[in-house]
Enzyme design. Sequence first.
Site, mmCIF file in Angstrom:
data_model
loop_
_atom_site.group_PDB
_atom_site.id
_atom_site.type_symbol
_atom_site.label_atom_id
_atom_site.label_comp_id
_atom_site.label_asym_id
_atom_site.label_seq_id
_atom_site.Cartn_x
_atom_site.Cartn_y
_atom_site.Cartn_z
ATOM 1 N N ARG A 56 56.867 45.241 36.020
ATOM 2 C CA ARG A 56 55.970 46.265 35.418
ATOM 3 C C ARG A 56 56.052 46.461 33.848
ATOM 4 O O ARG A 56 54.973 46.493 33.118
ATOM 5 C CB ARG A 56 55.721 47.647 36.106
ATOM 6 N N TYR A 109 30.174 44.251 26.965
ATOM 7 C CA TYR A 109 30.182 44.108 28.452
ATOM 8 C C TYR A 109 30.043 45.535 29.179
ATOM 9 O O TYR A 109 30.369 46.540 28.727
ATOM 10 C CB TYR A 109 31.559 43.594 28.854
ATOM 11 N N LYS A 206 38.110 34.349 32.459
ATOM 12 C CA LYS A 206 36.982 33.470 32.055
ATOM 13 C C LYS A 206 37.576 32.301 31.461
ATOM 14 O O LYS A 206 38.114 31.463 32.256
ATOM 15 C CB LYS A 206 36.232 34.223 30.899
HETATM 16 C C1 LIG Z 1 34.371 39.581 32.506
HETATM 17 C C2 LIG Z 1 34.552 40.287 31.226
HETATM 18 C C3 LIG Z 1 35.315 41.471 30.798
HETATM 19 C C4 LIG Z 1 36.164 42.015 32.109
HETATM 20 O O1 LIG Z 1 36.843 41.163 32.632
HETATM 21 P P1 LIG Z 1 37.612 41.068 33.939
HETATM 22 O O2 LIG Z 1 38.686 40.394 34.073
HETATM 23 O O3 LIG Z 1 36.431 40.954 35.109
HETATM 24 O O4 LIG Z 1 38.119 42.804 34.287
HETATM 25 C C5 LIG Z 1 35.193 42.039 29.686
HETATM 26 N N1 LIG Z 1 34.668 41.488 28.775
HETATM 27 C C6 LIG Z 1 33.793 40.635 28.746
HETATM 28 C C7 LIG Z 1 33.164 39.927 27.666
HETATM 29 C C8 LIG Z 1 33.899 39.729 29.870
HETATM 30 O O5 LIG Z 1 32.981 38.825 30.250
#
Ligand SMILES: *Cc1c(COP(=O)(O)O)cnc(C)c1O
Length: 391
Positions: A56, A109, A206
């Site tokens: 952690r 977001y 992403k």
């Molecule tokens: C998807 C996304 C997030 C959140 O990310 P997770 O990995 O789903 O928690 C934050 N900011 C942007 C711009 C995103 O596209």
Amino acid sequence: MLHPQTRAVHAGRPASPASGRPLSTPVHQSSAFAFDSADALARAMAGPEGEFVYSRRGNPTVAALEAAVAGLEGGAAALATGSGMGAISAVLLSLLRPGDHVVAQRCLYGGTHAVLRDLQERFGVEVDRISGDDPAELAGVLLPETRLLLLETIANPTAQVPDLPGLMTVAGEAGVVSVVDNSLASPVLCRPIEFGADIVVHSATKYLAGHSDVIGGVVVFADRELHGEVWQRAVELGSTAAPIAAWLTLRGIQTLPLRMRQHCENAGLLAGRLSGHPEVTAVRWPLLPHHPSHETARRVLSGGGGMLSFDLAGGREAGRRFVESVRVAQLALSLGGVETLVAHPASTSHRELDAAELRAAGIGEGTVRIAVGIEHPQDLWSDIENALKLS
Ligand SMILES: *Cc1c(COP(=O)(O)O)cnc(C)c1O
């Protein structure tokens, strides 16, 4: 001789580091690390720079990911988290106190908006929102209590690119910490620290990981002081990354520049063709000449990115039919993976909003978002053209 019960527990543990240098970073799937002396263990517990003690707090595979992303972003240190929201929450909950003031870009977001609203309602943090297009607008809302500026390199689904250099110069002069969510650009297209950002956050889910197989996040720090502060809180929150997720992300990063090149090329081609289609009333992609952020995008980004959105003349019903008619592209609520995904906010993520509320969020009833993948662009265009006929 030890009993089988004891041998079963200790069998297979490496006595010393394995010989040879593996080309691929091993997955150190271990919750804790063994020491020969109590003093060495105590020393290792001192802070983020110590030896690995407990996963952690730090783990070799996770540290390899942190070093890789810090290097790509030009930061001094990084902290990997269990998700992009874990990264954003760790930063906000670590650095803000009751009475602090935050300036946030209006188009952020959804999850980030939700955290800000919580901080406002439950913890007495004040939030002002700005367009992100004008540094003077930021200068006009700064207060002595302003602690953070929160921006996104490319906003979703408007593809707005805020004036990062101008805004972060104003923030820097006022001693305000600049935080940029760089998930949609990735460090291939933009490195916000070069424009003065103090902190860069990523949803590694992403483009960094890039294969729709992992949820993860990373925070990159321009200097080590903020890193120590946020690391300590992330360890308390328990939002640090798992080794296998870090490994998948590291594997994805090896092809990030190649993938981004294809994402950008495909998106540019589709944006151009959609702009000429009779059923399409508007197309948003940062490098289209008529996009409101075009000038800024050319200064800030080295490519237009893989996300575009467009409006269908047929409105809500047409948007819904379009996302149900594509065959190569998939209807799914994510982006940044190798496969093309489509979404129709008015009938899915934003279905509770009426036309006026949608407009306020920068979304039309017929707005479709495409997270363009790395398939052959001709196959994508045929798929889109066909779905446009059916909608
Ligand atoms: C998807 C996304 C997030 C959140 O990310 P997770 O990995 O789903 O928690 C934050 N900011 C942007 C711009 C995103 O596209």
